[in-house]
Design an enzyme around this catalytic site. Structure first.
Site, PDB file in Angstrom:
ATOM      1  N   PRO A   1      79.966  58.782  83.028  1.00 20.29           N
ATOM      2  CA  PRO A   1      78.756  59.496  82.600  1.00 20.29           C
ATOM      3  C   PRO A   1      78.408  59.200  81.140  1.00 20.29           C
ATOM      4  O   PRO A   1      79.275  59.215  80.276  1.00 20.29           O
ATOM      5  CB  PRO A   1      79.107  60.970  82.793  1.00 20.29           C
ATOM      6  CG  PRO A   1      80.567  61.039  82.990  1.00 20.29           C
ATOM      7  CD  PRO A   1      81.052  59.682  83.391  1.00 20.29           C
ATOM      8  N   ASP A   2      77.136  58.888  80.903  1.00 21.83           N
ATOM      9  CA  ASP A   2      76.660  58.617  79.546  1.00 21.83           C
ATOM     10  C   ASP A   2      76.127  59.917  78.954  1.00 21.83           C
ATOM     11  O   ASP A   2      75.088  60.413  79.376  1.00 21.83           O
ATOM     12  CB  ASP A   2      75.558  57.567  79.576  1.00 21.83           C
ATOM     13  CG  ASP A   2      75.076  57.172  78.193  1.00 21.83           C
ATOM     14  OD1 ASP A   2      75.491  57.805  77.192  1.00 21.83           O
ATOM     15  OD2 ASP A   2      74.276  56.229  78.103  1.00 21.83           O
ATOM     16  N   PRO A   3      76.817  60.466  77.973  1.00 21.45           N
ATOM     17  CA  PRO A   3      76.423  61.765  77.426  1.00 21.45           C
ATOM     18  C   PRO A   3      75.375  61.694  76.323  1.00 21.45           C
ATOM     19  O   PRO A   3      74.959  62.720  75.798  1.00 21.45           O
ATOM     20  CB  PRO A   3      77.739  62.288  76.862  1.00 21.45           C
ATOM     21  CG  PRO A   3      78.414  61.046  76.364  1.00 21.45           C
ATOM     22  CD  PRO A   3      78.074  59.984  77.398  1.00 21.45           C
ATOM     23  N   TRP A   4      74.951  60.504  75.962  1.00 20.92           N
ATOM     24  CA  TRP A   4      74.112  60.296  74.780  1.00 20.92           C
ATOM     25  C   TRP A   4      72.904  61.226  74.716  1.00 20.92           C
ATOM     26  O   TRP A   4      72.619  61.812  73.684  1.00 20.92           O
ATOM     27  CB  TRP A   4      73.650  58.840  74.734  1.00 20.92           C
ATOM     28  CG  TRP A   4      72.874  58.522  73.508  1.00 20.92           C
ATOM     29  CD1 TRP A   4      71.513  58.460  73.398  1.00 20.92           C
ATOM     30  CD2 TRP A   4      73.382  58.263  72.212  1.00 20.92           C
ATOM     31  NE1 TRP A   4      71.151  58.154  72.114  1.00 20.92           N
ATOM     32  CE2 TRP A   4      72.284  58.029  71.361  1.00 20.92           C
ATOM     33  CE3 TRP A   4      74.657  58.190  71.682  1.00 20.92           C
ATOM     34  CZ2 TRP A   4      72.424  57.732  70.010  1.00 20.92           C
ATOM     35  CZ3 TRP A   4      74.795  57.894  70.335  1.00 20.92           C
ATOM     36  CH2 TRP A   4      73.691  57.675  69.525  1.00 20.92           C
TER      37      TRP A   4
END
Length: 142
Positions: A105-108
């Site tokens: 998962p990309d939390p950006w």
């Protein structure tokens, strides 16, 4: 985050002669440090956070690496375009509990709590990553 977890876990396990590095597929963050939210999560978990500066990966870096790992399919496809002859794995390929083909998962763009989920995904894959590193070094799998 994956670079710092790999460095920390490798040190804990006495795995030497290995360099882990992290690069981006774009140059947006060039020269920047680790995201402050990621720094907090890493530090809280006991990992190093200093000294990192973002940079865009090059074809030469890909060709020189013994193991190339992407966090998501979009990144893997961009890496393959840069150096089609280089095998690129997804980090989740090293997590036996992950759904095949799933992504970290990309939390950006989300909340700070998303970085906790990313750290959990990275940590879950790390035993498999380090096992593969040992195989590449010619050591028997642990």
């Amino acid at each position: 985050m994956a670079e710092r977890v790999a460095q920390g876990r490798a040190a804990e396990e006495g795995l030497t002669g290995v360099t882990f590095s992290s690069s981006g597929v774009s140059d947006e963050e060039h020269g920047g440090p680790i995201d402050a939210r990621a720094q907090r999560v890493l530090a809280r978990a006991g990992y190093s956070t200093g000294g990192h500066r973002a940079h865009k990966i090059t074809a030469a870096e890909l060709r020189e690496a013994d193991l190339v790992i992407a966090m998501e399919e979009l990144h893997r496809s961009r890496l393959r375009r840069l150096a089609p002859e280089v095998e690129v794995a997804l980090l989740t390929d090293f997590d036996p509990e992950a759904v095949p083909g799933s992504e970290v998962p990309d939390p950006w763009y989300g909340s700070a709590s998303g970085f906790d989920g990313t750290l959990a995904a990275v940590e879950a894959a790390m035993p498999g990553v380090l096992r593969r590193v040992r195989e590449l070094q010619g050591d028997a799998p642990v």
